[in-house]
Write a protein that holds these residues in place. Sequence first.
Motif, PDB file in Angstrom:
ATOM      1  N   GLY A 165       0.778  -1.349  -0.070  1.00 43.44           N
ATOM      2  CA  GLY A 165      -0.011  -0.110   0.117  1.00 43.44           C
ATOM      3  C   GLY A 165       0.828   1.225  -0.055  1.00 43.44           C
ATOM      4  O   GLY A 165       0.453   2.417   0.716  1.00 43.44           O
ATOM      5  N   GLY A 166       2.066   1.061  -0.498  1.00 41.72           N
ATOM      6  CA  GLY A 166       3.022   2.249  -0.432  1.00 41.72           C
ATOM      7  C   GLY A 166       2.662   3.447  -1.568  1.00 41.72           C
ATOM      8  O   GLY A 166       3.361   4.458  -1.460  1.00 41.72           O
ATOM      9  N   ALA A 167       1.655   3.252  -2.170  1.00 33.20           N
ATOM     10  CA  ALA A 167       1.276   4.372  -3.224  1.00 33.20           C
ATOM     11  C   ALA A 167       0.032   5.055  -2.434  1.00 33.20           C
ATOM     12  O   ALA A 167      -0.594   5.996  -3.014  1.00 33.20           O
ATOM     13  N   GLY A 168      -0.361   4.635  -1.434  1.00 35.56           N
ATOM     14  CA  GLY A 168      -1.526   5.354  -0.732  1.00 35.56           C
ATOM     15  C   GLY A 168      -1.135   6.422   0.174  1.00 35.56           C
ATOM     16  O   GLY A 168      -0.002   6.886   0.182  1.00 35.56           O
ATOM     17  N   TYR A 169      -2.101   6.953   1.095  1.00 37.41           N
ATOM     18  CA  TYR A 169      -1.954   8.152   1.775  1.00 37.41           C
ATOM     19  C   TYR A 169      -0.807   7.929   2.738  1.00 37.41           C
ATOM     20  O   TYR A 169       0.242   8.508   2.713  1.00 37.41           O
ATOM     21  N   ILE A 170      -0.927   7.056   3.775  1.00 41.64           N
ATOM     22  CA  ILE A 170       0.133   6.969   4.800  1.00 41.64           C
ATOM     23  C   ILE A 170       1.328   6.140   4.231  1.00 41.64           C
ATOM     24  O   ILE A 170       2.332   6.516   4.454  1.00 41.64           O
ATOM     25  N   TYR A 218       0.726   6.052  -8.531  1.00 42.37           N
ATOM     26  CA  TYR A 218       1.999   5.849  -8.712  1.00 42.37           C
ATOM     27  C   TYR A 218       2.741   7.027  -8.730  1.00 42.37           C
ATOM     28  O   TYR A 218       3.830   6.925  -8.190  1.00 42.37           O
ATOM     29  N   TRP A 219       2.294   8.361  -8.940  1.00 39.24           N
ATOM     30  CA  TRP A 219       3.095   9.233  -8.782  1.00 39.24           C
ATOM     31  C   TRP A 219       3.379   9.544  -7.584  1.00 39.24           C
ATOM     32  O   TRP A 219       4.093  10.511  -7.163  1.00 39.24           O
ATOM     33  N   ALA A 220       2.569   9.245  -6.330  1.00 37.12           N
ATOM     34  CA  ALA A 220       2.958   9.481  -5.131  1.00 37.12           C
ATOM     35  C   ALA A 220       4.048   8.700  -4.506  1.00 37.12           C
ATOM     36  O   ALA A 220       4.600   8.923  -3.334  1.00 37.12           O
ATOM     37  N   VAL A 221       4.623   7.674  -5.263  1.00 38.50           N
ATOM     38  CA  VAL A 221       5.571   6.723  -4.715  1.00 38.50           C
ATOM     39  C   VAL A 221       6.901   7.622  -4.989  1.00 38.50           C
ATOM     40  O   VAL A 221       7.272   7.915  -6.168  1.00 38.50           O
ATOM     41  N   ARG A 241       5.306  16.828  -0.602  1.00 35.53           N
ATOM     42  CA  ARG A 241       5.623  15.807  -1.734  1.00 35.53           C
ATOM     43  C   ARG A 241       4.331  15.183  -1.711  1.00 35.53           C
ATOM     44  O   ARG A 241       4.222  14.230  -2.903  1.00 35.53           O
ATOM     45  N   THR A 242       3.552  14.683  -0.721  1.00 46.13           N
ATOM     46  CA  THR A 242       2.391  13.767  -1.056  1.00 46.13           C
ATOM     47  C   THR A 242       1.453  14.168   0.228  1.00 46.13           C
ATOM     48  O   THR A 242       1.634  14.994   1.168  1.00 46.13           O
ATOM     49  N   GLY A 243       0.244  13.579   0.085  1.00 46.24           N
ATOM     50  CA  GLY A 243      -0.783  14.070   1.025  1.00 46.24           C
ATOM     51  C   GLY A 243      -1.944  12.887   0.911  1.00 46.24           C
ATOM     52  O   GLY A 243      -2.034  12.168  -0.169  1.00 46.24           O
ATOM     53  N   GLN A 244      -3.256  13.132   1.383  1.00 46.06           N
ATOM     54  CA  GLN A 244      -4.449  12.543   1.292  1.00 46.06           C
ATOM     55  C   GLN A 244      -4.934  12.949  -0.037  1.00 46.06           C
ATOM     56  O   GLN A 244      -5.628  13.916  -0.205  1.00 46.06           O
ATOM     57  N   ILE A 255      -1.431  17.664 -14.114  1.00 46.61           N
ATOM     58  CA  ILE A 255      -1.367  16.244 -14.921  1.00 46.61           C
ATOM     59  C   ILE A 255      -2.736  15.633 -15.414  1.00 46.61           C
ATOM     60  O   ILE A 255      -2.896  15.023 -16.356  1.00 46.61           O
ATOM     61  N   GLY A 256      -3.743  16.506 -14.950  1.00 47.59           N
ATOM     62  CA  GLY A 256      -5.007  15.787 -15.267  1.00 47.59           C
ATOM     63  C   GLY A 256      -5.375  14.664 -14.245  1.00 47.59           C
ATOM     64  O   GLY A 256      -4.683  13.842 -13.917  1.00 47.59           O
ATOM     65  N   LEU A 257      -6.938  14.475 -14.304  1.00 52.98           N
ATOM     66  CA  LEU A 257      -7.140  13.410 -13.190  1.00 52.98           C
ATOM     67  C   LEU A 257      -6.854  12.210 -13.981  1.00 52.98           C
ATOM     68  O   LEU A 257      -6.548  11.279 -12.947  1.00 52.98           O
ATOM     69  N   GLU A 258      -6.775  11.876 -15.191  1.00 47.55           N
ATOM     70  CA  GLU A 258      -6.313  10.434 -15.713  1.00 47.55           C
ATOM     71  C   GLU A 258      -4.943  10.326 -15.240  1.00 47.55           C
ATOM     72  O   GLU A 258      -4.646   9.154 -14.726  1.00 47.55           O
ATOM     73  N   GLY A 259      -4.081  11.219 -15.226  1.00 41.65           N
ATOM     74  CA  GLY A 259      -2.672  11.013 -15.221  1.00 41.65           C
ATOM     75  C   GLY A 259      -2.565  10.787 -13.592  1.00 41.65           C
ATOM     76  O   GLY A 259      -1.691   9.953 -13.125  1.00 41.65           O
ATOM     77  N   LEU A 260      -3.266  11.223 -12.592  1.00 45.63           N
ATOM     78  CA  LEU A 260      -3.413  11.322 -11.243  1.00 45.63           C
ATOM     79  C   LEU A 260      -3.690   9.654 -10.804  1.00 45.63           C
ATOM     80  O   LEU A 260      -3.243   9.149  -9.891  1.00 45.63           O
ATOM     81  N   ALA A 261      -4.876   9.043 -11.571  1.00 49.80           N
ATOM     82  CA  ALA A 261      -4.952   7.677 -11.152  1.00 49.80           C
ATOM     83  C   ALA A 261      -4.309   6.859 -11.739  1.00 49.80           C
ATOM     84  O   ALA A 261      -4.667   5.506 -11.345  1.00 49.80           O
ATOM     85  N   SER A 262      -3.176   6.987 -12.621  1.00 48.09           N
ATOM     86  CA  SER A 262      -2.571   5.998 -13.410  1.00 48.09           C
ATOM     87  C   SER A 262      -1.379   5.488 -12.490  1.00 48.09           C
ATOM     88  O   SER A 262      -1.180   6.058 -11.382  1.00 48.09           O
TER      89      SER A 262
END
Length: 338
Positions: free
Chosen positions: A7-12, A38-41, A180-183, A331-338
């Motif tokens: 779960g390393g691409a998730g919030y916490i 994926y971008w959050a990793v 760098r990251t968040g919820q 990035i666009g919503l599609e990029g955020l979800a990829s």
Amino acid sequence: MAVLVTGGAGYIGSHMVWSLIEAGETVVVLDRLSTGFYWAVAPEARFYKGDIADRGLLRTIFSENSVDAIIHFAGSVVVPESVADPLSYYENNTVKSQALIAAAVEAGVRYFVFSSTAAVYGTQESNDPVVETAALRPESPYGTSKLMTEIMLRDASRAYDFTYTALRYFNVAGADPRGRTGQSTVGATHLIKVATETALGKRDRIEIYGTDYPTHDGTCVRDFIHVSDLTEAHLRALKRMREGGSSIIANCGYGRGFSVLEVLNCVRRVAGRDINVSYSPRREGDAVSIVSNPTVAFTELGWVPKHDSLEFIVKTALSWEENLDRMNSKIGLEGLAS
């Protein structure tokens, strides 16, 4: 040696990956990207897309990386959803965790940090801060599914060369102070996330479920912890086990609670704007008040919180929410979800 973060691409989890890299660890991430991004990793981490119950994939990960520890975040976390669809929570949180634990034992992975929850306690008879030895009476399938995993870890540690730390989170909130990251989950139900979205006009209102609880203002009381302090507790748990520490369970909270209305008032102050509120009846599965006694984390882990401030938690959450707007545009919503 490497640390596998499920779960390393998730919030916490994404915050944890950054913390591990800053601590000099080699990091491997396993995430199916159902709610993560994926971008959050952090780019320094090695990423595998897949499910934690995929034994073939786990064998590949363990064969390709010298994993000595797992930090397990992957799972479902929405209490009302667990009440409506309990079997999916038992599958995702309990059955799949069993597969992960079994694969870890098979591969000789010795250390395991588990993302548990204060939901295992439910409503206590006393209003005193809850200790780890308190009665365990979860009021939702979410809490029960986490407790069942704790029991599996306990029994595995007795049977094998396997040490675990179960960290019972209270209410995790806020975002990386460095931005760098968040919820980032669309439709997230966390109180501070929803409140900051409402303050910024992303939602037209926030719903308060129940104003007749036996608390000072009638709304539920919770202990909020900044996500960066939480990842520090994980680092210390990992260090302790590697140095020979035994299996333990520890609360992760600050030891003081805020009601739903107090949180909303804090968001109003920090954001400098009003929040539209509507009121609904109580939700099934919501405990009245849960506040931690974090003494075990202080004494056993040597954990010292750095961000014990509701205002700071809200400030970083609000800053991330504004940053997320800019990222959506770029990035666009599609990029955020990829």
